[in-house]
Design a protein around this motif. Structure first.
Motif, mmCIF file in Angstrom:
data_model
loop_
_atom_site.group_PDB
_atom_site.id
_atom_site.type_symbol
_atom_site.label_atom_id
_atom_site.label_comp_id
_atom_site.label_asym_id
_atom_site.label_seq_id
_atom_site.Cartn_x
_atom_site.Cartn_y
_atom_site.Cartn_z
ATOM 1 N N ASP A 47 0.829 -1.213 0.000
ATOM 2 C CA ASP A 47 0.000 0.000 0.000
ATOM 3 C C ASP A 47 0.860 1.258 0.000
ATOM 4 O O ASP A 47 0.513 2.258 -0.640
ATOM 5 N N VAL A 48 1.998 1.206 0.706
ATOM 6 C CA VAL A 48 2.936 2.334 0.676
ATOM 7 C C VAL A 48 3.473 2.507 -0.744
ATOM 8 O O VAL A 48 3.536 3.630 -1.274
ATOM 9 N N HIS A 49 3.843 1.399 -1.382
ATOM 10 C CA HIS A 49 4.339 1.483 -2.757
ATOM 11 C C HIS A 49 3.263 2.040 -3.697
ATOM 12 O O HIS A 49 3.552 2.848 -4.595
ATOM 13 N N LEU A 50 2.017 1.609 -3.499
ATOM 14 C CA LEU A 50 0.917 2.125 -4.324
ATOM 15 C C LEU A 50 0.752 3.627 -4.136
ATOM 16 O O LEU A 50 0.454 4.352 -5.096
ATOM 17 N N VAL A 213 18.377 -9.046 10.521
ATOM 18 C CA VAL A 213 19.026 -7.741 10.365
ATOM 19 C C VAL A 213 17.940 -6.739 9.987
ATOM 20 O O VAL A 213 17.156 -6.988 9.062
ATOM 21 N N GLU A 214 17.891 -5.622 10.707
ATOM 22 C CA GLU A 214 16.812 -4.644 10.537
ATOM 23 C C GLU A 214 17.305 -3.278 10.994
ATOM 24 O O GLU A 214 18.104 -3.180 11.923
ATOM 25 N N ARG A 215 16.816 -2.219 10.368
ATOM 26 C CA ARG A 215 17.289 -0.875 10.706
ATOM 27 C C ARG A 215 16.466 -0.209 11.809
ATOM 28 O O ARG A 215 16.964 0.665 12.510
ATOM 29 N N HIS A 216 15.193 -0.601 11.983
ATOM 30 C CA HIS A 216 14.319 0.084 12.919
ATOM 31 C C HIS A 216 14.257 -0.661 14.256
ATOM 32 O O HIS A 216 13.953 -1.860 14.291
ATOM 33 N N ALA A 357 2.009 6.585 6.593
ATOM 34 C CA ALA A 357 3.253 7.237 7.023
ATOM 35 C C ALA A 357 3.946 6.426 8.099
ATOM 36 O O ALA A 357 5.182 6.300 8.105
ATOM 37 N N ASP A 358 3.176 5.853 9.010
ATOM 38 C CA ASP A 358 3.779 5.079 10.104
ATOM 39 C C ASP A 358 4.435 3.805 9.585
ATOM 40 O O ASP A 358 5.505 3.407 10.067
ATOM 41 N N VAL A 359 3.799 3.161 8.606
ATOM 42 C CA VAL A 359 4.402 1.964 8.021
ATOM 43 C C VAL A 359 5.665 2.332 7.251
ATOM 44 O O VAL A 359 6.710 1.678 7.374
ATOM 45 N N GLU A 360 5.593 3.389 6.455
ATOM 46 C CA GLU A 360 6.733 3.767 5.607
ATOM 47 C C GLU A 360 7.958 4.146 6.428
ATOM 48 O O GLU A 360 9.096 3.828 6.052
ATOM 49 N N GLY A 362 8.686 3.112 9.459
ATOM 50 C CA GLY A 362 9.109 2.089 10.402
ATOM 51 C C GLY A 362 8.737 2.382 11.841
ATOM 52 O O GLY A 362 9.290 1.771 12.752
ATOM 53 N N ARG A 363 7.779 3.273 12.059
ATOM 54 C CA ARG A 363 7.365 3.565 13.428
ATOM 55 C C ARG A 363 6.553 2.430 14.031
ATOM 56 O O ARG A 363 6.431 2.319 15.251
ATOM 57 N N ILE A 364 5.980 1.599 13.165
ATOM 58 C CA ILE A 364 5.203 0.462 13.625
ATOM 59 C C ILE A 364 5.665 -0.786 12.887
ATOM 60 O O ILE A 364 6.329 -0.701 11.858
ATOM 61 N N VAL A 365 5.305 -1.942 13.411
ATOM 62 C CA VAL A 365 5.577 -3.195 12.725
ATOM 63 C C VAL A 365 4.448 -3.493 11.745
ATOM 64 O O VAL A 365 4.658 -3.725 10.558
ATOM 65 N N LYS A 366 3.220 -3.471 12.267
ATOM 66 C CA LYS A 366 2.074 -3.733 11.404
ATOM 67 C C LYS A 366 0.905 -2.868 11.849
ATOM 68 O O LYS A 366 0.647 -2.719 13.043
ATOM 69 N N GLY A 367 0.196 -2.310 10.870
ATOM 70 C CA GLY A 367 -0.987 -1.504 11.141
ATOM 71 C C GLY A 367 -2.220 -2.120 10.509
ATOM 72 O O GLY A 367 -2.155 -2.735 9.443
ATOM 73 N N LEU A 368 -3.357 -1.953 11.180
ATOM 74 C CA LEU A 368 -4.637 -2.431 10.677
ATOM 75 C C LEU A 368 -5.591 -1.267 10.474
ATOM 76 O O LEU A 368 -5.497 -0.247 11.158
ATOM 77 N N ILE A 369 -6.511 -1.451 9.542
ATOM 78 C CA ILE A 369 -7.620 -0.527 9.351
ATOM 79 C C ILE A 369 -8.881 -1.202 9.877
ATOM 80 O O ILE A 369 -9.199 -2.340 9.500
ATOM 81 N N ARG A 370 -9.598 -0.489 10.760
ATOM 82 C CA ARG A 370 -10.869 -1.016 11.279
ATOM 83 C C ARG A 370 -11.958 0.024 11.035
ATOM 84 O O ARG A 370 -12.122 0.958 11.820
ATOM 85 N N PRO A 371 -12.730 -0.132 9.956
ATOM 86 C CA PRO A 371 -13.810 0.821 9.695
ATOM 87 C C PRO A 371 -14.899 0.711 10.766
ATOM 88 O O PRO A 371 -15.093 -0.354 11.379
#
Length: 378
Positions: A47-50, A213-216, A357-360, A362-371
């Motif tokens: 979704d970030v790439h999109l 190996v990870e930067r965040h 923005a949070d995913v891009e 690296g502030r979070i590992v995984k985010g969900l949308i809950r309408p």
């Protein structure tokens, strides 16, 4: 359909433009169609790439959200799941986002690669919002006839299944391709949802050691909670201390198997150096085009006898197996906190730009949308 006259969805209008909320009418169901009320959808790296226009052929505007869990609100006719059971109103289900594979072309029939079928379409990616409710960042999702639907067993919660989401079946495909043997030392580059899922599957597969190996730091901390043997910060200074650390852990030879899950071209060169001669290197993170990296075919591939494989997308078998893995192991991981522990935050539809923005960053590992639940007429 008058009981569900309209809904709200988040619409992505094009590259580098804010996602906006729009109202849509509920569709008229075709025979075999299913209408879902969205419980959860995910915010994937795709979704970030999109949002930056990095995937070719996307028919903006789109409703993102390609993996979702929902409650069946309505059906027309007698749609069935893959096991032949009728899809019931009130059931909680998930579905394979890939639809329309023809089972008639060379890729489907000869290569056995339906993920490369030219007729393939993907919810949340290749359907325009002008065509209908074909993405999970919406109160309602319309499942066209022929969509592969899976009802959640009573032992699995929607939270656990969406925590697996897109990342877990992708990681299943990568780990299958990597052919991890008992006792293999495995390196995962990147600890986003795909990398973290691959690390967990490697542990379940009997790896002798699993390194990340990870930067965040937030993702390194999560990898430690999921039980990896060592979570190593990516050295961005140019001295490549992360490469030296992996070599030190493996008697200077490198790991048996490396799975790249970063989407960063430079990571591929690093990964080759951290993989032993005769080892296996699986590239799964480059679903979209992030550019090129220079390699020496003699020293980095040929002389190393290195096996390099690419993994792009999934098929239904990986999606189906996801539920079995979550049912068997989902409660045990992360010290008993469960697979859903990798979810950092849940966002409403009005917060989707913040989620991206949070995913891009690296502030979070995984985010969900809950309408919010859709309002029905009395």
């Amino acid at each position: 359909m008058s009981a569900h006259p309209s809904c709200t969805a988040a619409v992505m209008h094009g590259a580098n433009r804010p996602v906006e909320l729009q109202h849509f009418s509920a569709p008229e169901l075709e025979p075999g169609g299913v209408l879902l009320e969205t419980i959860f959808s995910e915010v994937c790296g795709t979704d970030v790439h999109l949002s930056h226009g990095r995937l070719a052929g996307v028919p903006y505007p789109i409703i993102p959200g390609h993996v979702s869990v929902g409650k069946v609100l309505a059906v027309r006719g007698e749609p069935h799941d893959v096991d032949g059971r009728p899809v019931r109103v009130g059931a909680t289900v998930t579905f394979l986002d890939v639809v329309g594979t023809c089972n008639a072309c060379w890729f489907c029939l000869v290569a056995k690669m339906p993920n490369r079928c030219p007729s393939r379409r993907v919810y949340g990616v290749t359907y325009s919002a002008k065509e209908g409710l074909y993405g999970g960042w919406s109160q309602l999702i319309y499942l066209k006839p022929g969509v592969s639907i899976l009802e959640l067993p009573s032992t699995l919660t929607p939270e656990r299944v969406i925590a697996g989401g897109c990342a877990l079946p992708t990681a299943i495909h990568a780990v299958d391709t990597a052919r991890i043997k008992l006792g293999d030392r495995v390196l995962i580059q990147g600890a986003g949802p795909v990398g973290l899922s691959a690390a967990t599957l490697a542990l379940l597969s009997g790896a002798g050691a699993v390194y990340v190996v990870e930067r965040h730091e937030v993702r390194l901390a999560m990898a430690r909670e999921f039980g990896v043997d060592e979570a190593i910060p990516l050295d961005v200074t140019g001295s490549n201390s992360h490469v030296e650390r992996i070599l030190a852990l493996t008697e200077g030879r490198g790991v048996d198997v490396t799975i790249e899950a970063t989407g960063v071209p430079a990571a591929v060169k690093d990964g080759i150096h951290m993989t032993r001669d005769g080892g296996r290197y699986v590239i799964v993170g480059h679903y979209t085009d992030h550019g090129e990296v220079g390699l020496n075919p003699h020293t980095e591939i040929n002389r190393k006898h290195l096996e390099i494989r690419g993994v792009w997308g999934v098929d239904f078998s990986h999606f189906h197996r996801m539920l079995r893995i979550l049912d068997r192991h989902g409660a045990r991981v992360a010290g008993g906190k469960g697979w859903e522990h990798m979810v950092s935050r849940t966002y409403g539809l009005e917060e989707v730009n913040q989620a991206l923005a949070d995913v891009e960053t690296g502030r979070i590992v995984k985010g969900l949308i809950r309408p919010t639940p859709v309002r029905t007429s009395p």
